[in-house]
Design a protein around this motif. Structure first.
Motif, PDB file in Angstrom:
ATOM      1  N   ILE A 182      -7.609  -4.205  -0.438  1.00 21.85           N
ATOM      2  CA  ILE A 182      -7.195  -2.822  -0.210  1.00 21.85           C
ATOM      3  C   ILE A 182      -6.948  -2.584   1.272  1.00 21.85           C
ATOM      4  O   ILE A 182      -5.938  -2.004   1.677  1.00 21.85           O
ATOM      5  CB  ILE A 182      -8.265  -1.861  -0.758  1.00 21.85           C
ATOM      6  CG1 ILE A 182      -8.415  -2.072  -2.265  1.00 21.85           C
ATOM      7  CG2 ILE A 182      -7.919  -0.410  -0.435  1.00 21.85           C
ATOM      8  CD1 ILE A 182      -9.688  -1.508  -2.825  1.00 21.85           C
TER       9      ILE A 182
ATOM     10  N   PHE B 292      -3.605   4.934  -5.317  1.00 21.12           N
ATOM     11  CA  PHE B 292      -3.957   3.661  -5.927  1.00 21.12           C
ATOM     12  C   PHE B 292      -5.022   3.904  -6.992  1.00 21.12           C
ATOM     13  O   PHE B 292      -6.143   4.330  -6.692  1.00 21.12           O
ATOM     14  CB  PHE B 292      -4.463   2.680  -4.870  1.00 21.12           C
ATOM     15  CG  PHE B 292      -3.441   2.374  -3.808  1.00 21.12           C
ATOM     16  CD1 PHE B 292      -2.473   1.411  -4.009  1.00 21.12           C
ATOM     17  CD2 PHE B 292      -3.425   3.080  -2.613  1.00 21.12           C
ATOM     18  CE1 PHE B 292      -1.515   1.140  -3.039  1.00 21.12           C
ATOM     19  CE2 PHE B 292      -2.472   2.824  -1.633  1.00 21.12           C
ATOM     20  CZ  PHE B 292      -1.515   1.851  -1.854  1.00 21.12           C
ATOM     21  N   ASP B 293      -4.677   3.606  -8.227  1.00 21.58           N
ATOM     22  CA  ASP B 293      -5.552   3.884  -9.362  1.00 21.58           C
ATOM     23  C   ASP B 293      -6.755   2.956  -9.393  1.00 21.58           C
ATOM     24  O   ASP B 293      -6.629   1.741  -9.219  1.00 21.58           O
ATOM     25  CB  ASP B 293      -4.737   3.716 -10.656  1.00 21.58           C
ATOM     26  CG  ASP B 293      -5.571   3.886 -11.903  1.00 21.58           C
ATOM     27  OD1 ASP B 293      -6.045   5.009 -12.140  1.00 21.58           O
ATOM     28  OD2 ASP B 293      -5.764   2.888 -12.630  1.00 21.58           O
TER      29      ASP B 293
ATOM     30  N   LEU C 197      -6.838   6.767  -2.476  1.00 21.56           N
ATOM     31  CA  LEU C 197      -7.519   5.909  -3.450  1.00 21.56           C
ATOM     32  C   LEU C 197      -8.173   6.743  -4.540  1.00 21.56           C
ATOM     33  O   LEU C 197      -8.630   7.860  -4.302  1.00 21.56           O
ATOM     34  CB  LEU C 197      -8.619   5.085  -2.776  1.00 21.56           C
ATOM     35  CG  LEU C 197      -8.261   4.221  -1.574  1.00 21.56           C
ATOM     36  CD1 LEU C 197      -9.507   3.483  -1.086  1.00 21.56           C
ATOM     37  CD2 LEU C 197      -7.156   3.239  -1.906  1.00 21.56           C
TER      38      LEU C 197
ATOM     39  N   VAL D  34      -9.370   1.665  -7.831  1.00 22.99           N
ATOM     40  CA  VAL D  34      -9.532   0.472  -6.994  1.00 22.99           C
ATOM     41  C   VAL D  34     -10.921  -0.139  -7.124  1.00 22.99           C
ATOM     42  O   VAL D  34     -11.130  -1.296  -6.740  1.00 22.99           O
ATOM     43  CB  VAL D  34      -9.219   0.773  -5.514  1.00 22.99           C
ATOM     44  CG1 VAL D  34      -7.791   1.250  -5.349  1.00 22.99           C
ATOM     45  CG2 VAL D  34     -10.207   1.768  -4.925  1.00 22.99           C
TER      46      VAL D  34
ATOM     47  N   LEU E  44      -1.877   7.235   2.168  1.00 26.99           N
ATOM     48  CA  LEU E  44      -2.473   6.322   1.198  1.00 26.99           C
ATOM     49  C   LEU E  44      -3.751   6.946   0.650  1.00 26.99           C
ATOM     50  O   LEU E  44      -4.641   7.316   1.415  1.00 26.99           O
ATOM     51  CB  LEU E  44      -2.773   4.978   1.857  1.00 26.99           C
ATOM     52  CG  LEU E  44      -1.594   4.317   2.598  1.00 26.99           C
ATOM     53  CD1 LEU E  44      -2.031   3.001   3.216  1.00 26.99           C
ATOM     54  CD2 LEU E  44      -0.408   4.106   1.649  1.00 26.99           C
TER      55      LEU E  44
ATOM     56  N   ALA F 237       3.788  -2.117  -3.104  1.00 28.87           N
ATOM     57  CA  ALA F 237       3.517  -0.886  -2.353  1.00 28.87           C
ATOM     58  C   ALA F 237       4.604  -0.646  -1.309  1.00 28.87           C
ATOM     59  O   ALA F 237       5.124   0.479  -1.175  1.00 28.87           O
ATOM     60  CB  ALA F 237       2.143  -0.973  -1.698  1.00 28.87           C
TER      61      ALA F 237
ATOM     62  N   TYR G 132      -2.818  -1.205  -9.732  1.00 31.15           N
ATOM     63  CA  TYR G 132      -2.922  -2.595  -9.317  1.00 31.15           C
ATOM     64  C   TYR G 132      -4.183  -3.271  -9.856  1.00 31.15           C
ATOM     65  O   TYR G 132      -4.455  -4.428  -9.536  1.00 31.15           O
ATOM     66  CB  TYR G 132      -2.915  -2.692  -7.785  1.00 31.15           C
ATOM     67  CG  TYR G 132      -1.621  -2.247  -7.139  1.00 31.15           C
ATOM     68  CD1 TYR G 132      -0.448  -2.091  -7.878  1.00 31.15           C
ATOM     69  CD2 TYR G 132      -1.560  -1.990  -5.777  1.00 31.15           C
ATOM     70  CE1 TYR G 132       0.734  -1.679  -7.285  1.00 31.15           C
ATOM     71  CE2 TYR G 132      -0.380  -1.585  -5.171  1.00 31.15           C
ATOM     72  CZ  TYR G 132       0.765  -1.428  -5.927  1.00 31.15           C
ATOM     73  OH  TYR G 132       1.935  -1.023  -5.331  1.00 31.15           O
TER      74      TYR G 132
ATOM     75  N   ASP H 240       1.687   7.420  -8.108  1.00 34.46           N
ATOM     76  CA  ASP H 240       0.470   6.777  -8.595  1.00 34.46           C
ATOM     77  C   ASP H 240       0.827   5.350  -9.008  1.00 34.46           C
ATOM     78  O   ASP H 240       1.730   5.139  -9.827  1.00 34.46           O
ATOM     79  CB  ASP H 240      -0.044   7.575  -9.807  1.00 34.46           C
ATOM     80  CG  ASP H 240      -1.448   7.205 -10.229  1.00 34.46           C
ATOM     81  OD1 ASP H 240      -1.945   6.148  -9.804  1.00 34.46           O
ATOM     82  OD2 ASP H 240      -2.050   7.977 -11.002  1.00 34.46           O
TER      83      ASP H 240
END
Length: 585
Positions: A269, A257-258, A290, A260, A288, A243, A198, A195
């Motif tokens: 993204i 990805f936290d 999200l 987004v 990947l 990443a 960004y 995790d």
């Protein structure tokens, strides 16, 4: 076969034998000095756009930092490890020192994923997680997802207060210990996911504003302060390289990805995902995922594999607990219809008006997406930990209901995710915990209490202090004293069925729709990739519900003996899941 891996970064410290090149972006300052502990400072050369550079003799293990003209010393924002926490010295790391035993690992296909989310600190760090891997693999887990590990203040944190995204937090272990954890997972056939955050930096130790203030927007706020300015190429490169660093140097199999939705430039993204795909080694399967509160599916049409599906959780939670406060308000009406939609189409809200958001539309169409586009769950760190007392579903719903929901989750063709402790029916809370300085600790404490004051259930209640070490200690999962063994056996059985009968048929699968059949019941069907038809009948109510059309077909699973026979006779018992697989002719 052993090998070493390095992601050579265009900034930070790059070690070539005994020579080190340093590159640091500080556009707000006319000069910067490089400090290496026990040496005289070195003036760095200022280049275009505020990039400073210097090349010196140094060896792995050297401590360094950057000295600004106003006297402030700051760690390297691309530090690979820290000595003295986020305010201390950056450590020069040799990425090539670790020799991988599984250098030929190429990952696993996404449709095989059964994700287990955990907090590394609750397992005692990277070494503790490594010790748990064989049991998780034996259970049927295929992917372990670490909550964020980027360096944060203190020794206890969920990880979303990280400020040095390239540095594994020393509270969990060293870079080589993290690599050893991933290496061991790959030996066991397990994928490792990470995790990453960004969308914001934590409130303590974010020095970037002191030397590159333009990295943050002054015209756009987030819940965590000024928004990171993803319009700048330097900012985009910093996070895209991060990443790639975790994927290439640490051999993670994928990233989550936290939040987004909190990134203002959504094209970043897609650009980042495209860079990752372009850089992948041939044959390596990386994934990947999200988190996107807005149910925005556009990224899934490109290089992103999947998205966390909070709607799936909310439907099951409301069905089992009858809670209606906060965002659960959106799921109080037509619960069975929403259950059917979550199973068959993923997102419940696909542009529909949200009562919780004053009738504003939320979400985008998702019925056309494959089942693997959704990571579904009935518990996770957010949905437990963001409650005032960190209540697990185990303490809020009857055990029979939790087991029915678990069966529906693990037999649905979506990608299922379990949260640490679910496999042993843990009732241990998962609380929000931190290790901040006194001033920030009080602000967090006050904010937490203010946040829950508006909920009737918590009026006058003493909310646990996030900064109290006991709050962290209480969050370490413990097996249920009487139900742990049975819950483990159930999950092992379900995952064996999934591995043998469902996962191999997921590629090419599509929904055939779903229908509500009772107040908290629905029947969903999928045409699997090999032409077989999977039917899932789910009743989350304690009471039985009549079926207009009796179920038929070979039984894969029934929650209790006789449940399938009852469904064939036209009634779905309470707290029941029946799964049928009619194979193609």
């Amino acid at each position: 076969m052993t090998a070493s891996f390095e992601r050579r970064l265009p900034f930070g410290a790059t070690l070539d034998q005994t020579r080190v090149s340093f590159r640091f972006w500080a556009p707000a300052h006319p000069e910067v000095r490089l400090e290496i502990r026990d040496r005289d400072p070195v003036k760095m050369a200022r280049g275009a756009d505020g990039w400073f550079s210097a090349t010196v003799e140094a060896e792995a293990g050297a401590r360094y930092r950057f000295h600004l003209p106003d006297g402030l010393t700051v760690p390297d924002p691309a530090s690979r490890f820290q000595d003295g926490d986020i305010h201390g010295w950056s450590v020069l790391v040799d990425p090539k020192a670790y020799q991988w035993r599984t250098a030929d690992w190429k990952g696993r296909p996404w449709h095989e994923a059964v994700v287990y989310e955990l907090h590394a600190g609750c397992f005692g760090g990277f070494k503790g997680v490594m010790q748990a891997l064989p049991l998780l693999a034996e259970l049927g887990i295929t992917a372990v997802e670490l909550m964020p590990i980027a360096d944060f203040p203190g020794a206890r944190n969920w990880g979303y207060d990280g400020v040095l995204p390239y540095a594994p937090d020393a509270a969990y272990g060293t870079p080589d210990e993290l690599k050893a954890l991933i290496d061991r997972a790959h030996e066991l056939g397990l994928m490792m996911l990470l995790d990453v955050v960004y969308n914001h930096f934590g409130p303590d130790g974010n020095y970037i504003g002191a030397y590159a203030p333009k990295a943050f927007r002054d015209d756009l706020e987030t819940p965590w302060g000024g928004a990171i300015d993803f319009r700048l190429p330097e900012v985009r490169s910093f996070f895209a390289e991060n990443a790639l660093y975790w994927l290439m140097e640490y051999r993670f199999d994928g990233l989550r990805f936290d939040a987004v939705h909190a990134i203002s430039e959504q094209d970043f993204i897609d650009d980042m995902a495209a860079q990752i795909r372009a850089a992948e080694e041939e044959g390596f399967q990386r994934h990947l995922i999200l988190e996107n509160e807005f149910n925005e599916q556009s990224h899934l049409a490109k290089d992103v594999d999947a998205q966390w599906n909070d709607d799936f959780h909310h439907v099951f939670h409301v069905a089992l607990t009858s809670e209606k406060e906060g965002y659960y308000e959106d799921f109080a009406d037509d619960l069975a219809g929403k259950l059917a939609r979550a199973l068959s189409e993923g997102f419940v809200y696909q542009g529909d008006p949200s009562p919780h958001q004053d009738g504003k539309p939320r979400g985008t169409p998702s019925a056309h997406l494959p089942p693997t586009a959704f990571v579904s769950f009935i518990q996770n760190h957010d949905q437990i930990g963001n409650r005032a007392f960190g209540d697990r579903l185990t303490t809020l719903a009857p055990p029979e209901g939790v087991e029915a929901a678990t069966a529906a989750l693990l037999l649905c063709p979506h990608i299922p995710m379990l949260f640490m402790g679910e496999e042993v029916a843990s009732e241990t809370p998962f609380l929000f915990f931190t290790d901040h300085n006194d001033e920030l600790a009080q602000a967090v404490r006050d904010g937490r209490r203010k946040e829950f004051a508006k909920f009737a259930a918590f009026a006058g209640a003493e909310i646990p202090d996030p900064n109290d070490p006991a709050t962290f200690d209480m969050s370490i999962p413990e097996p249920h004293p009487t139900r742990a063994e049975g819950r483990t056996a159930l999950i092992r059985r379900l995952l064996a069925i999934r591995a043998a009968e469902i996962a191999p048929r997921i590629p090419g699968a599509s929904s055939l729709g779903a229908e509500p059949v009772g107040p908290k019941a629905a029947i969903a069907r999928w045409r699997m990739g090999d032409g077989a038809m999977l039917t899932l009948a789910v009743n989350l109510a304690e009471q039985p519900t009549p079926l207009a059309d009796a179920l038929a077909g070979p039984v894969l699973f029934e929650t209790t003996p006789g449940a399938a026979d009852a469904a064939r006779a036209g009634e779905l018992p309470g707290f029941t899941v029946v799964a049928l697989m009619e194979r193609a002719a």
